[in-house]
Every structure is written in C-alpha cells, then in structure tokens.
Design an enzyme around this catalytic site. Sequence first.
Site, short mmCIF file in Angstrom:
data_model
loop_
_atom_site.label_atom_id
_atom_site.label_comp_id
_atom_site.label_asym_id
_atom_site.label_seq_id
_atom_site.Cartn_x
_atom_site.Cartn_y
_atom_site.Cartn_z
N HIS A 118 0.88 -1.19 0.00
CA HIS A 118 0.00 0.00 0.00
C HIS A 118 0.91 1.23 0.00
O HIS A 118 1.69 1.42 -0.92
CB HIS A 118 -0.93 -0.10 1.21
N ASP A 127 2.86 5.41 -6.79
CA ASP A 127 4.11 5.30 -6.03
C ASP A 127 5.34 5.21 -6.90
O ASP A 127 6.46 5.29 -6.39
CB ASP A 127 4.04 4.07 -5.11
N HIS A 156 -2.12 -2.44 -9.90
CA HIS A 156 -3.11 -1.87 -8.99
C HIS A 156 -4.35 -2.76 -9.00
O HIS A 156 -4.69 -3.33 -10.03
CB HIS A 156 -3.51 -0.45 -9.44
#
Length: 430
Positions: free
Chosen positions: A268, A365, A309
Amino acid sequence: MPKESLTVTDNRTGKQYELPIENGTIRTTDLRQIKVSPEDFGLMGYDPAFMNTASCKSKVTFIDGDKGILRYRGYPIEQLAEQSNFLEVAYLIVQGELPSKEQLEDWKYQITHHTIVHENIKKFMDGFHYDAHPMGMFTSTMAALSTFYTDAKNIFDKESRQIQIYRLIAKVPTIAAFAYRHTMGLPYAYPDNDLSYAGNFLNMLFKMTEPKYVPDPALERALDVLFILHADHEQNCSANAMRSVGSSQVDPYSALAAASAALYGPLHGGANEAVLRMLREIGSKDKIPAFIKEVKEGKGEKKLMGFGHRVYKNYDPRAKIIKKLADDVFEVTGKNPLLDIALELERIALEDDYFVKRKLYPNVDFYSGLIYQALRFPVEMFPVLFAIGRTAGWVAQWEEMLLDTEQKIARPRQVYLGYASRDYVPIVRR
Ligand code: CMC
C-alpha cells in the site's frame, strides 16, 4: 422494461429465488434465504480480499480503473491538481462541495490554528529509539492523540466531529515533521501560521537557525499537488481499515492510527519507499533486463514495485501528473539520478508481454519517491508523506460511514473448515 432483479436456481433443491438488483449489486444477505433445509444457515458469499464486494455506498471518490479516471466528489483529479490547492481539496472531500471564499477562509483559519500539538507529544516522541521508522512513530502518535482529546469519543456530536477533523488535518504535518526531526536528531520546529499548509510543513521539517523559513515556491507547490493526489482513493486498504475500526464507534484518532498502520505496508503506502530501494538495487540501466527477468520468473515473489493496482488496469492518472511534476521539481533541485532508471524501467515493462497481459502500469508510487527524494526526504519518510494527504480522505470516509444508517459494526463471516468437535486430551495422553 427489463426487471432489476436476478433469478437464481439452487440446483440442490430445484428452488428458484428472485434477488433484487440495486446500483448494479445484489445484497449478499438476500442469499441467506437459499437453504437446503430449515436448519441450514443459508448461502453466503465468499470473497477473500473483497475482490468483488462493495462494503459501502459512498459519494466521496470515483475511480474507473479501466479508463484510468479518478474524481473527488465528481471533479477530475487533473483539474484539481492543476487549479486547486490541498486545503481546498480537503474541504471538498470532507464537506462534499467546493467552498465559497468565506468558507475556505474559515476552513484555512481553523486548520492553521490547530497545528500545534500538546508539549507532552514531544516527550512522547523523544521516547522513540534513534532509528525508529517515522511511520511507526506517526502511527503510534496518532493513537496517542486520542488520550489528549477525550471529547473525541462524542462521535455522534456534529460539532465534536468537526473539531476532531480540523485537529487531524492540522496536526498530521506537525507530527510527521516531529518524527522526521527526531530521526535527524534535530530540535522540533514549531508551526508558522503565516505559511501555507505545504509551506508550513517544509518549515517544520527544514527550518534551521534562520529567523523565518521561506519555502521555495516550486517545491511548496509540488508538495501541495502531491497531497492533492494522495487525498483519497475510495475503498483502499487503509480507508477500509478506517471504516472498519471506526465502525466499532471508537474515537477517530484510534481509527486513524489503524488506517495509518494499514498504509505502512509495502503493498500500500509503503510501496513508494520500496520503489526507491528497488531503483537503488537495480543501480544502472543496463541491469534492468536482468531485473525484469527475475520479476517474471519470481512468480509473484519479486515484484516490480510501483507497478500494478487492484483497480487501475490502465495508467494510474496520478502517476501521469506526478511524472510531469517531477520535471518542475528537478528544475530546482537538479535531476534525481534514479529518474533515468525509472523511465527506462517503465519503457521496458510497458513493452513486455508479462506486464501488458496483466495490465500492469505505473501507479502513484512509481514516481512520487523520486520527487520526495529530490526534496531531501529520507525514504522512510515517504509513507508518512502519503499519510498527510490521505488524512482528508480517511476522515471523510469515517464520517460518511458513521452517518450511513445502513452501516453497523464491520464483522465479516467465515467459511469454517476446522475440526467439527473433539474431546480435550490431557497432556500425558498426547
Ligand atoms: N510486479 C510483477 N507482477 C505483478 C505486479 C508487480 N508489481 N503486480 C501484480 N503482478 C502480477 C501478479 O503476480 C499476478 O500474476 P499472476 O496472474 O501470474 O498470478 C497478476 O499480476 C495480478 O496481480 P494481483 O496480485 O492478483 O493483483 P492485486 O490486485 O491483488 O494486487 C497490488 C495489486 C497493487 C497489491 C499489486 O499490483 C502489487 O503488489 N504491486 C506492487 C506494490 C505497489 O506498487 N503497491 C502500490 C499500489 S498503489 C498505491 C496504494 O494503493 O497504496
């Protein structure tokens, strides 16, 4: 007109059932009427990791993962990142509408005037080991805040909720900055109310002996945009933790500590930290093909961090904005040498069958860590930066859950596959 229902035949009994369809869903509790005998518990849905189960109705954030769309309260993320600022977006997410000029002024005033934390928090921070991970410090301090604000237990009091929301959004940068200063062995720097939300955060992080810290406007804006991009993401792991823990009617600080702990994990919010470590491990562009080969042969054990994802099966729209933002930051800070490796890694991965077939694209990210590093943050701070922006989303999700009359304490069912029943055997006979 087609009927909004689903007809199910139970082949065990031959019976038919009609289940209503609402908003493209059936209620799994409607399955309970499907039984083979009166004693039968009834049919349940089995969905580990909530792959296809909606746990709530929400009006906060919309994602279309196939098209790469992200909207807060209906507004496209691209427009908000380009034209708005974090505090306005936080208002939008929490209150549901863009603020008027007066509403925004009041919101800013309230948040600015709740940034200071109790002096005891500093003592609490001092207790952490010198090499404590800032995300561990942040998470524990969020839980500790509940002991300072005992009024926060009044979760069904609108006014009390509003104050806790001000406090939470206001204090997360202070606590994050204190965690950073502790890690660096620097004295804590107090908030400066003249500065913007992001500018003040930079002040609390980097102020040294100068009487007034003046943030670089490009870096201040970049950080503000990063907060906007991280502000909410519908029912992700940490939002689910916030709602689930909050559903026990605990105070919002304790629920937010749970959300923060969920964010800490490498799958995460910890992924941005993992991306930087991965890019360093790769070291140079010529080593990329060997790294990709290892990922592909690792069968899920070694991952290309910052890729993939649960919802996006297309380019994460946030990654697109961040990639562009990186150029503005690098103009001030100089280019991060790892950028070339990241760009080449993305290029190779997006042409590779393994990633194409699985629809694995860069996520938020992948590039954010490069910016954070150029802004002089140690990698351990990356998930903490994510948490600052996400606090707006967490409190909005929490309040929506509390006010939803259909919600109850979150309590999933299980499929029990253990022993039915057996008699205790004394230890001498085992
Ligand atoms: N590198 C290599 N293979 C991958 C990756 C990756 N990053 N992500 C998924 N796969 C493979 C996975 O092994 C599986 O292959 P197979 O079908 O052969 O078993 C397939 O793609 C589907 O993946 P999954 O694990 O079923 O997908 P998921 O929805 O459960 O996981 C994810 C989503 C984000 C946890 C995962 O893609 C991942 O671990 N990515 C790397 C960590 C990361 O970047 N996380 C940040 C997410 S975005 C920000 C946030 O939400 O915090």
